[in-house]
Every structure is written in structure tokens, then in C-alpha cells.
Design a protein around this motif. Structure first.
Motif, short mmCIF file in Angstrom:
data_model
loop_
_atom_site.label_atom_id
_atom_site.label_comp_id
_atom_site.label_asym_id
_atom_site.label_seq_id
_atom_site.Cartn_x
_atom_site.Cartn_y
_atom_site.Cartn_z
N ARG A 16 0.85 -1.20 0.00
CA ARG A 16 0.00 0.00 0.00
C ARG A 16 0.89 1.25 0.00
NH1 ARG A 16 -3.48 -1.33 4.38
NH2 ARG A 16 -4.26 -2.96 3.01
N ALA A 19 2.48 1.50 -3.59
CA ALA A 19 1.54 1.86 -4.66
C ALA A 19 1.01 3.29 -4.48
CB ALA A 19 0.39 0.85 -4.71
N SER A 20 1.03 3.79 -3.24
CA SER A 20 0.52 5.14 -2.97
C SER A 20 1.64 6.18 -2.97
CB SER A 20 -0.17 5.20 -1.61
OG SER A 20 -1.02 4.11 -1.43
N TYR A 192 0.82 -8.99 -9.20
CA TYR A 192 1.22 -7.58 -9.23
C TYR A 192 0.74 -6.97 -10.54
CZ TYR A 192 4.33 -3.53 -9.56
OH TYR A 192 4.84 -2.25 -9.70
N CYS A 193 0.17 -5.77 -10.44
CA CYS A 193 -0.30 -5.08 -11.64
C CYS A 193 0.73 -4.03 -12.06
CB CYS A 193 -1.66 -4.43 -11.36
SG CYS A 193 -2.22 -3.42 -12.74
N ASP A 195 0.48 -1.62 -14.09
CA ASP A 195 -0.08 -0.27 -14.23
C ASP A 195 -0.22 0.45 -12.90
OD1 ASP A 195 -0.49 -0.40 -16.97
OD2 ASP A 195 -2.35 -1.52 -16.71
N THR A 196 -0.76 -0.25 -11.90
CA THR A 196 -1.12 0.41 -10.63
C THR A 196 -0.09 0.21 -9.53
OG1 THR A 196 -2.30 -1.53 -9.84
CG2 THR A 196 -3.58 0.07 -11.14
N VAL A 198 -0.23 -2.26 -7.61
CA VAL A 198 -0.97 -2.94 -6.53
C VAL A 198 -0.81 -4.46 -6.65
CG1 VAL A 198 -3.29 -3.41 -5.62
CG2 VAL A 198 -2.64 -1.07 -6.27
N GLU A 200 -2.53 -7.94 -5.71
CA GLU A 200 -3.80 -8.56 -5.31
C GLU A 200 -3.48 -9.95 -4.79
OE1 GLU A 200 -7.83 -10.13 -7.66
OE2 GLU A 200 -6.13 -9.35 -8.77
#
Ligand code: ZN
Length: 211
Positions: A16, A19-20, A192-193, A195-196, A198, A200
Motif C-alpha cells: 500500500r 503503490a501510494s 502484481y499489476c 499499471d497500478t 498494486v 492482489e
């Protein structure tokens, strides 16, 4: 050592932060930490991830020295040498959590799909060995309606391949099976994405269902 659920929470919180774009809590160069770790390590998670340069495991989970025991190989496969590394961490170091970390846009999965759709002379027996390990996952999907949509097929194959590696770990090692039973070691899949940023997490039984 912390519990598997606590370990999972640490990874979620670290991702978190990453990604932020929040400040890291884990300075990588810290003499105090290095000295503390000189004679001993207690990584709280072992992670089989892909070698892809865009998915550096410590970075995407915002972890530092001594936190993660990482095995990286194209396509995050669980062949015997990867399973041996996981066994070492959970048995010798007491690591409670095992994560198979795949990612969107995985080149190894794409190569396997392309190999099956357009078989060609493979330049390397070694790469072919990895492709052959991923192949059964893709073959199943090629019999579905996804056959006509290569990008959707690759996306689904990434998930199915994470699931397959997690299953190899669950059923391919009597030692890991015993530690799951006796010490509550947890094996989860995660994606893992690109693009983002993040990650999951998937639950222990079904890769399609998020934790
Ligand atoms: Zn990859």
C-alpha cells in the motif's frame, strides 16, 4: 517469529505504501540493520517471483534487508530448485508465509502462449524447459473461448500459472506439507499489476477469489 497472517498484513501494508508513493519505512542501507543481521536472519515471508525488472520484490512490498527470502525465476515457476529454496526458508529459518507472485504482462507467459499458437524452433533448451512447465496451464485455456483473444488469454494464464505454482508447492514437497499442517505455514498466490503497482492476494483454495 510472527504468524502467517501477520506476515501477510505486513506485505499488504508495504505494498500500500509503495503503490501510494508514501515514504518508505525500510531504508535499504542501514548499518545498524546490517550488523544486527550479520549472524542471523529471520525473513517473515518467502516469495517466488518473476525475474522481470519491473517487479523487484523488496521494492513493491517496501521491505528491507533481512525481511524477505526471495526466489526469482522467469514465469515464477516452482521447479525442484525453487521448491528447495522455499523448503530452506520455511524449515531452517522458520518463515511462516509463502507467496507465489506473478504479474500482469509477464513475458514468460506470453512466450508460452506464442509458442503454442505458432510453434517455432526454440533457441534454447533451457528456456524451453520453463515454457514446458507453464505449457499445461496455457493448453487448458486454449480449449476455451479465450483462444480468440490473446491478451485476455495471457491475463488468465498469468492467474492460472500462479495457481499452478502454488499447487506444486502444496503438493510437491512432503516437508512443506508437514510444516503447513504442524506449524500453520500459509501458501498464497498474488498478482502484481504493472499499471497500478498494486498486489492482489488470492486465497489458499482459489486464485480467482481475492483475499
Ligand atoms: Zn514475468
Amino acid at each position: 517469529m510472527i504468524s502467517a497472517q501477520e506476515a501477510l498484513s505486513r506485505l499488504r501494508e508495504g505494498n500500500r505504501r509503495f503503490a501510494s508513493d508514501l515514504p518508505s519505512e525500510k531504508p535499504f542501507r542501514n548499518q545498524e540493520v546490517r550488523i544486527k543481521l550479520r549472524d542471523n536472519q529471520e525473513p517473515f515471508a518467502v516469495i517466488i517471483g518473476c525475474s522481470d525488472s519491473r517487479v523487484p520484490v523488496e521494492t513493491v512490498f517496501d521491505q528491507g534487508l533481512g525481511d524477505l527470502f526471495v526466489v526469482r525465476v522467469i514465469g515464477n515457476i516452482a521447479a525442484p530448485s525453487q521448491i528447495a529454496s522455499v523448503e530452506f526458508a520455511v524449515d531452517r529459518l522458520g518463515t511462516p508465509l509463502i507467496v507465489v507472485l506473478g504479474h500482469s504482462g509477464c513475458g514468460a507467459i506470453r512466450a508460452t502462449v506464442e509458442e503454442l499458437l505458432h510453434p517455432a524452433e526454440n533457441p534454447s533448451q533451457n528456456i524451453l524447459a520453463v515454457v514446458n512447465r507453464i505449457r499445461p496451464v496455457v493448453e487448458g485455456l486454449l480449449r476455451s473461448e479465450l483462444r480468440d483473444d490473446t491478451e485476455a488469454l495471457i491475463d488468465e494464464a498469468v492467474r492460472a500459472n500462479i495457481h499452478a505454482s502454488a499447487e506444486f508447492l502444496r503438493n510437491g514437497s512432503p516437508l512443506i506439507e508437514r510444516l503447513v499442517r504442524e506449524r500453520g505455514v500459509l501458501i498464497v498466490g498474488a498478482k502484481y499489476c504493472l499499471d497500478t503497482g498494486v498486489v492482489e492476494f488470492f486465497d489458499g483454495m482459489s486464485v480467482g477469489k481475492s483475499l
